[in-house]
Write a protein that holds these residues in place. Sequence first.
Motif, PDB file in Angstrom:
ATOM      1  N   THR A  20       0.846  -1.189   0.000  1.00  0.00           N
ATOM      2  CA  THR A  20       0.000   0.000   0.000  1.00  0.00           C
ATOM      3  C   THR A  20       0.880   1.236   0.000  1.00  0.00           C
ATOM      4  OG1 THR A  20      -1.678  -1.201   1.265  1.00  0.00           O
ATOM      5  CG2 THR A  20      -1.864   1.189   1.226  1.00  0.00           C
TER       6      THR A  20
ATOM      7  N   THR B 270      -2.412   7.748   5.820  1.00  0.00           N
ATOM      8  CA  THR B 270      -3.634   7.484   5.051  1.00  0.00           C
ATOM      9  C   THR B 270      -3.265   6.992   3.652  1.00  0.00           C
ATOM     10  OG1 THR B 270      -3.738   9.798   4.326  1.00  0.00           O
ATOM     11  CG2 THR B 270      -4.978   9.214   6.315  1.00  0.00           C
ATOM     12  N   PRO B 271      -4.121   6.162   3.028  1.00  0.00           N
ATOM     13  CA  PRO B 271      -3.830   5.648   1.687  1.00  0.00           C
ATOM     14  C   PRO B 271      -3.654   6.778   0.669  1.00  0.00           C
ATOM     15  CG  PRO B 271      -5.657   4.458   2.677  1.00  0.00           C
ATOM     16  CD  PRO B 271      -5.379   5.633   3.559  1.00  0.00           C
TER      17      PRO B 271
ATOM     18  N   THR C 225      -1.018   2.998  -8.025  1.00  0.00           N
ATOM     19  CA  THR C 225      -1.767   2.598  -6.837  1.00  0.00           C
ATOM     20  C   THR C 225      -3.238   2.971  -6.972  1.00  0.00           C
ATOM     21  OG1 THR C 225      -1.182   4.653  -5.686  1.00  0.00           O
ATOM     22  CG2 THR C 225       0.228   2.739  -5.311  1.00  0.00           C
ATOM     23  N   ASP C 226      -4.092   2.132  -6.377  1.00  0.00           N
ATOM     24  CA  ASP C 226      -5.533   2.328  -6.426  1.00  0.00           C
ATOM     25  C   ASP C 226      -5.898   3.695  -5.847  1.00  0.00           C
ATOM     26  OD1 ASP C 226      -8.332   0.873  -6.664  1.00  0.00           O
ATOM     27  OD2 ASP C 226      -8.305   1.948  -4.730  1.00  0.00           O
TER      28      ASP C 226
ATOM     29  N   VAL D 154      -8.432   4.846  -4.262  1.00  0.00           N
ATOM     30  CA  VAL D 154      -9.075   4.894  -2.943  1.00  0.00           C
ATOM     31  C   VAL D 154      -8.227   4.213  -1.868  1.00  0.00           C
ATOM     32  CG1 VAL D 154     -11.112   4.192  -1.612  1.00  0.00           C
ATOM     33  CG2 VAL D 154     -11.374   5.002  -3.973  1.00  0.00           C
ATOM     34  N   THR D 155      -7.771   3.000  -2.163  1.00  0.00           N
ATOM     35  CA  THR D 155      -7.084   2.197  -1.135  1.00  0.00           C
ATOM     36  C   THR D 155      -5.566   2.394  -1.103  1.00  0.00           C
ATOM     37  OG1 THR D 155      -6.759   0.305  -2.603  1.00  0.00           O
ATOM     38  CG2 THR D 155      -8.844   0.403  -1.365  1.00  0.00           C
TER      39      THR D 155
ATOM     40  N   ASN E 195      -3.588   0.636  -2.740  1.00  0.00           N
ATOM     41  CA  ASN E 195      -3.009  -0.694  -2.914  1.00  0.00           C
ATOM     42  C   ASN E 195      -2.426  -0.894  -4.310  1.00  0.00           C
ATOM     43  OD1 ASN E 195      -3.860  -1.348  -0.331  1.00  0.00           O
ATOM     44  ND2 ASN E 195      -5.717  -2.372  -1.030  1.00  0.00           N
TER      45      ASN E 195
END
Length: 170
Positions: A59, A74-75, A106-107, A109-110, A112
């Motif tokens: 992440t 935070t992500p 990276t995603d 929202v997440t 990841n």
Amino acid sequence: FFFKQKTAYEIRNCDWSSDVCSSDLVDNSGNVIGSNVTDSDAANVFGNVPVVLGSISGTKFRDLSGNGLTADDTPLGGVTIQLWSDTDNSGTLDTTKDTLVTSKVTDAVTGNYTFSSLAVGKYFVSEVVPSNMIQTGPISGSYTVDLSAGQNVTKRDFANYVKDDCTCGT
């Protein structure tokens, strides 16, 4: 009666460790001699094993306090994470000698990312640090992963602190 002995050679199936895609058996002249050979006869065991692939994931975080990877982060989406192969077998990431395998963003929202379907080998995972940020995690700047067959390596996380918020050493 005399029987001419034929030697069976294997052309491996695509699901196994080979780049040839067939399940037929051929003799030493290239003639197909069968495709229903079983492993019940020890002479028919070719010793193949299926290729078991692995993955590396983690992440991307925004480091809110500038103190590296901690619980208050935070992500952070939209950051490019790179996967390198240790081409020169040095054990150290050298972007002039090692091979960039692929990149993932990276995603949103997440935060990841996942690199999947990876063969056994030594890999490096690094990030492209956004221009308005400094990297605070990992301390080494990248990760080295010795990936085994079927291994799924997790928590290869990255953190960045926004430069405008930073009074740390830049």
